[in-house]
Design a protein around this motif. Structure first.
Motif, mmCIF file in Angstrom:
data_model
loop_
_atom_site.group_PDB
_atom_site.id
_atom_site.type_symbol
_atom_site.label_atom_id
_atom_site.label_comp_id
_atom_site.label_asym_id
_atom_site.label_seq_id
_atom_site.Cartn_x
_atom_site.Cartn_y
_atom_site.Cartn_z
ATOM 1 N N MET A 133 55.952 78.638 70.692
ATOM 2 C CA MET A 133 56.961 78.286 71.694
ATOM 3 C C MET A 133 58.314 78.041 71.038
ATOM 4 O O MET A 133 59.353 78.406 71.594
ATOM 5 C CB MET A 133 56.501 77.042 72.474
ATOM 6 N N LEU A 134 58.309 77.440 69.836
ATOM 7 C CA LEU A 134 59.566 77.255 69.096
ATOM 8 C C LEU A 134 60.193 78.613 68.783
ATOM 9 O O LEU A 134 61.410 78.793 68.948
ATOM 10 C CB LEU A 134 59.302 76.486 67.796
ATOM 11 N N LEU A 135 59.384 79.568 68.347
ATOM 12 C CA LEU A 135 59.868 80.921 68.078
ATOM 13 C C LEU A 135 60.432 81.551 69.353
ATOM 14 O O LEU A 135 61.483 82.212 69.318
ATOM 15 C CB LEU A 135 58.719 81.775 67.531
ATOM 16 N N ASP A 174 49.320 62.830 69.540
ATOM 17 C CA ASP A 174 49.417 62.561 68.107
ATOM 18 C C ASP A 174 50.693 63.215 67.573
ATOM 19 O O ASP A 174 50.769 64.448 67.467
ATOM 20 C CB ASP A 174 48.185 63.140 67.400
ATOM 21 N N LEU A 175 51.706 62.412 67.243
ATOM 22 C CA LEU A 175 53.008 62.943 66.827
ATOM 23 C C LEU A 175 52.906 63.761 65.541
ATOM 24 O O LEU A 175 53.585 64.778 65.381
ATOM 25 C CB LEU A 175 54.015 61.795 66.641
ATOM 26 N N GLY A 176 52.065 63.336 64.623
ATOM 27 C CA GLY A 176 51.889 64.065 63.373
ATOM 28 C C GLY A 176 51.355 65.472 63.615
ATOM 29 O O GLY A 176 51.830 66.448 63.018
ATOM 30 N N SER A 177 50.383 65.577 64.512
ATOM 31 C CA SER A 177 49.806 66.888 64.847
ATOM 32 C C SER A 177 50.818 67.766 65.577
ATOM 33 O O SER A 177 50.836 68.987 65.398
ATOM 34 C CB SER A 177 48.561 66.708 65.720
ATOM 35 N N ILE A 178 51.669 67.140 66.394
ATOM 36 C CA ILE A 178 52.704 67.885 67.112
ATOM 37 C C ILE A 178 53.693 68.501 66.122
ATOM 38 O O ILE A 178 54.046 69.683 66.220
ATOM 39 C CB ILE A 178 53.454 66.975 68.115
ATOM 40 N N ILE A 179 54.155 67.697 65.151
ATOM 41 C CA ILE A 179 55.100 68.191 64.139
ATOM 42 C C ILE A 179 54.468 69.316 63.321
ATOM 43 O O ILE A 179 55.092 70.346 63.062
ATOM 44 C CB ILE A 179 55.553 67.031 63.225
ATOM 45 N N LYS A 180 53.223 69.120 62.926
ATOM 46 C CA LYS A 180 52.511 70.139 62.150
ATOM 47 C C LYS A 180 52.353 71.429 62.942
ATOM 48 O O LYS A 180 52.583 72.537 62.429
ATOM 49 C CB LYS A 180 51.133 69.589 61.754
ATOM 50 N N GLY A 181 51.968 71.327 64.197
ATOM 51 C CA GLY A 181 51.769 72.501 65.041
ATOM 52 C C GLY A 181 53.061 73.229 65.358
ATOM 53 O O GLY A 181 53.055 74.441 65.587
ATOM 54 N N THR A 182 54.187 72.475 65.356
ATOM 55 C CA THR A 182 55.486 73.069 65.676
ATOM 56 C C THR A 182 56.087 73.831 64.508
ATOM 57 O O THR A 182 56.719 74.876 64.703
ATOM 58 C CB THR A 182 56.475 71.962 66.138
ATOM 59 N N PHE A 183 55.890 73.326 63.291
ATOM 60 C CA PHE A 183 56.597 73.905 62.147
ATOM 61 C C PHE A 183 55.707 74.641 61.142
ATOM 62 O O PHE A 183 56.217 75.240 60.200
ATOM 63 C CB PHE A 183 57.386 72.802 61.425
ATOM 64 N N GLY A 209 51.353 86.014 74.667
ATOM 65 C CA GLY A 209 51.553 85.526 76.025
ATOM 66 C C GLY A 209 52.640 84.460 76.104
ATOM 67 O O GLY A 209 53.475 84.477 77.010
ATOM 68 N N LEU A 210 52.632 83.521 75.159
ATOM 69 C CA LEU A 210 53.632 82.449 75.139
ATOM 70 C C LEU A 210 55.042 82.990 74.927
ATOM 71 O O LEU A 210 55.997 82.561 75.592
ATOM 72 C CB LEU A 210 53.295 81.432 74.035
ATOM 73 N N ILE A 211 55.181 83.939 73.995
ATOM 74 C CA ILE A 211 56.508 84.523 73.740
ATOM 75 C C ILE A 211 56.933 85.401 74.916
ATOM 76 O O ILE A 211 58.077 85.324 75.387
ATOM 77 C CB ILE A 211 56.507 85.343 72.429
ATOM 78 N N GLY A 212 55.991 86.192 75.425
ATOM 79 C CA GLY A 212 56.305 87.109 76.511
ATOM 80 C C GLY A 212 56.695 86.425 77.806
ATOM 81 O O GLY A 212 57.488 86.955 78.581
ATOM 82 N N SER A 257 58.089 73.479 78.404
ATOM 83 C CA SER A 257 56.900 74.297 78.129
ATOM 84 C C SER A 257 56.011 73.621 77.086
ATOM 85 O O SER A 257 54.781 73.630 77.197
ATOM 86 C CB SER A 257 57.315 75.687 77.645
ATOM 87 N N MET A 258 56.634 73.044 76.050
ATOM 88 C CA MET A 258 55.871 72.328 75.026
ATOM 89 C C MET A 258 55.160 71.113 75.613
ATOM 90 O O MET A 258 54.020 70.809 75.252
ATOM 91 C CB MET A 258 56.800 71.887 73.891
ATOM 92 N N CYS A 259 55.834 70.423 76.541
ATOM 93 C CA CYS A 259 55.227 69.249 77.180
ATOM 94 C C CYS A 259 53.976 69.643 77.962
ATOM 95 O O CYS A 259 52.988 68.901 77.994
ATOM 96 C CB CYS A 259 56.230 68.585 78.124
ATOM 97 N N ILE A 260 54.024 70.815 78.592
ATOM 98 C CA ILE A 260 52.854 71.292 79.333
ATOM 99 C C ILE A 260 51.695 71.541 78.366
ATOM 100 O O ILE A 260 50.548 71.168 78.629
ATOM 101 C CB ILE A 260 53.194 72.579 80.107
ATOM 102 N N MET A 261 51.998 72.165 77.220
ATOM 103 C CA MET A 261 50.974 72.429 76.202
ATOM 104 C C MET A 261 50.395 71.121 75.680
ATOM 105 O O MET A 261 49.180 70.988 75.516
ATOM 106 C CB MET A 261 51.574 73.238 75.054
ATOM 107 N N ILE A 262 51.267 70.144 75.413
ATOM 108 C CA ILE A 262 50.827 68.843 74.889
ATOM 109 C C ILE A 262 49.939 68.125 75.905
ATOM 110 O O ILE A 262 48.911 67.543 75.558
ATOM 111 C CB ILE A 262 52.055 67.983 74.516
ATOM 112 N N SER A 263 50.348 68.185 77.196
ATOM 113 C CA SER A 263 49.551 67.547 78.255
ATOM 114 C C SER A 263 48.150 68.124 78.304
ATOM 115 O O SER A 263 47.160 67.396 78.421
ATOM 116 C CB SER A 263 50.228 67.757 79.618
ATOM 117 N N ALA A 264 48.062 69.446 78.209
ATOM 118 C CA ALA A 264 46.761 70.119 78.317
ATOM 119 C C ALA A 264 45.879 69.868 77.107
ATOM 120 O O ALA A 264 44.649 69.931 77.210
ATOM 121 C CB ALA A 264 46.984 71.622 78.507
#
Length: 409
Positions: A42-44, A175-184, A198-201, A244-251
């Motif tokens: 999603m960052l990309l 988990d903020l640590g997991s969020i940072i790791k998953g993002t970068f 799908g996420l990029i498209g 969009s990231m918030c939706i992913m985090i919620s799920a």
């Protein structure tokens, strides 16, 4: 603060356009299936969208023309011009008519999550009254033909949608640590490749380039306003990506057995948020659906009128005929439960071809001094653009392989 709100432009409309029901569903499934590990995708997507939308906005302000108009003017070869116009009209106008049913249905799901279904029988058809209501709201706002009113309504809905999904993400105590790791830290393999695509498209949307270039010239007519357009684009797209990231985090926090689509996310959050979960999710889905239900016909109208050399004024008869066609088709498909698989498949094919074609054309025209003068792309912007073009080509190949049923990866 007053000055800031005065200079809010079409950026929130662009964010509203790409955060539709499809995006909500894809992000939900990504969070459920892969946790935080695909946040980097999603960052990309956000970085690619910011780059392309900035070019579209710059083109609209400096040239005071829409992207479709410029394509019609810059293609000198009559055969290439005809092919380009046919491809664009097929992908955007017919494609948006096919996808409009999904936008309206997404809004309906949001209302039904809160208030329950409302149907009535007319002759042999079971009519969904919520579909008609959403269609009527979209029709009224588009028919008024007032950009400022449209802008304010959509900004309000985007804020509503953002708050709904942001609050939903916060209450899951991620988990903020997991969020940072998953993002970068990117993780790509055969198992998650299709979800990454799908996420990029679902974020890098071809019709948004046309919509943005047309809308910025409604808001700003002076080259000095480019700084406001850039700020508007950056803030809106980044915030849209965060939603969009918030939706992913919620799920992510929900048991995989509970969530199969976006609506199920509300049920999955009930242990955490009680009976209020469905209200936040319902509002978010409703806002996502109705904003896309407005922007899709609007984009189709700008594209058709620009390609055919018609008046692009929001109140012109031909402009209204185009968005009216897209909206009516969406309401009919949604309310009667019709699924035109062939039309949607056709739209997927044309959109798959269109994204790299339009990205390539946009980069080409952004280097023309005759169109942009000193505002043409710098070397750094061209390198950035070429990376995005490569991504769009890969997306196109993946999309076409999915439609035709062969594996290219």
């Amino acid at each position: 603060m007053k000055h800031f709100f005065k200079n809010i432009g079409p950026g929130p409309l662009i964010a509203a356009a790409f955060i539709g029901p499809g995006t909500v569903t894809v992000c939900t499934l990504a969070g459920v299936g892969f946790g935080y590990t695909l946040l980097w995708a999603m960052l990309l997507s956000i970085l690619a969208t910011v780059g392309l939308q900035e070019m579209a906005a710059r083109l609209g302000i400096i040239s005071q023309k829409g992207l479709a108009e410029i394509i019609r003017e810059e293609f000198k070869n009559p055969v290439l011009k005809t092919l380009a116009i046919l491809l664009i009209l097929s992908a955007i106008v017919i494609g948006n008519a096919a996808y409009e049913a999904g936008n309206i249905s997404g809004g309906v799901l949001g209302i039904e999550t809160i208030l329950g279904p409302q149907r009535t029988d007319i002759m042999t058809f079971s009519l969904n009254l919520w579909s008609v209501a959403i269609g009527a709201i979209a029709f009224l706002l588009l028919y008024l033909g007032n950009y400022k009113i449209l802008e304010k309504v959509l900004v309000f809905l985007v804020i509503l949608m953002s708050l709904a999904f942001l609050i939903t993400a916060i209450i899951t105590k991620p988990d903020l640590g997991s969020i940072i790791k998953g993002t970068f830290i990117p993780k790509l393999n055969e198992g998650n490749l299709l979800m990454v695509i799908g996420l990029i498209g679902t974020t890098v949307v071809p019709y948004n380039l046309f919509l943005h270039a047309s809308l910025v010239k409604e808001k700003w007519q002076n080259k000095k306003d480019l700084k406001y357009a850039r700020k508007d684009t950056f803030i809106a797209v980044i915030l849209g990506g965060l939603v969009s990231m918030c939706i992913m985090i919620s799920a992510t926090s929900i048991d995989t057995g509970q969530v199969h689509n976006a609506v199920d996310l509300a049920k999955g959050l009930e242990p955490l948020f009680g009976s209020f979960a469905k209200y936040f999710l319902g509002l978010g889905l409703f806002a996502a659906g109705i904003t896309s239900a407005i922007t899709a016909p609007l984009a189709a109208a700008y594209v058709a009128t620009g390609c055919l050399g018609w008046n692009t004024n929001l109140k012109s008869m031909r402009f209204r005929m185009v968005w009216g066609f897209v909206l009516i088709m969406g309401v009919l498909f949604s309310t009667l439960g019709l699924k035109s698989i062939e039309i949607i498949k056709f739209a997927q094919i044309t959109n798959g071809i269109l994204l790299p074609v339009i990205a390539g054309f946009l980069i080409w025209v952004m280097n023309k001094s005759s169109v942009l003068g000193s505002y043409k792309n710098s070397n750094i912007q061209n390198v950035y653009g070429c990376i995005i073009l490569l991504i769009s080509i890969l997306l196109s190949l993946a999309s076409l392989s999915k439609v035709f049923g062969f594996n290219i990866f």
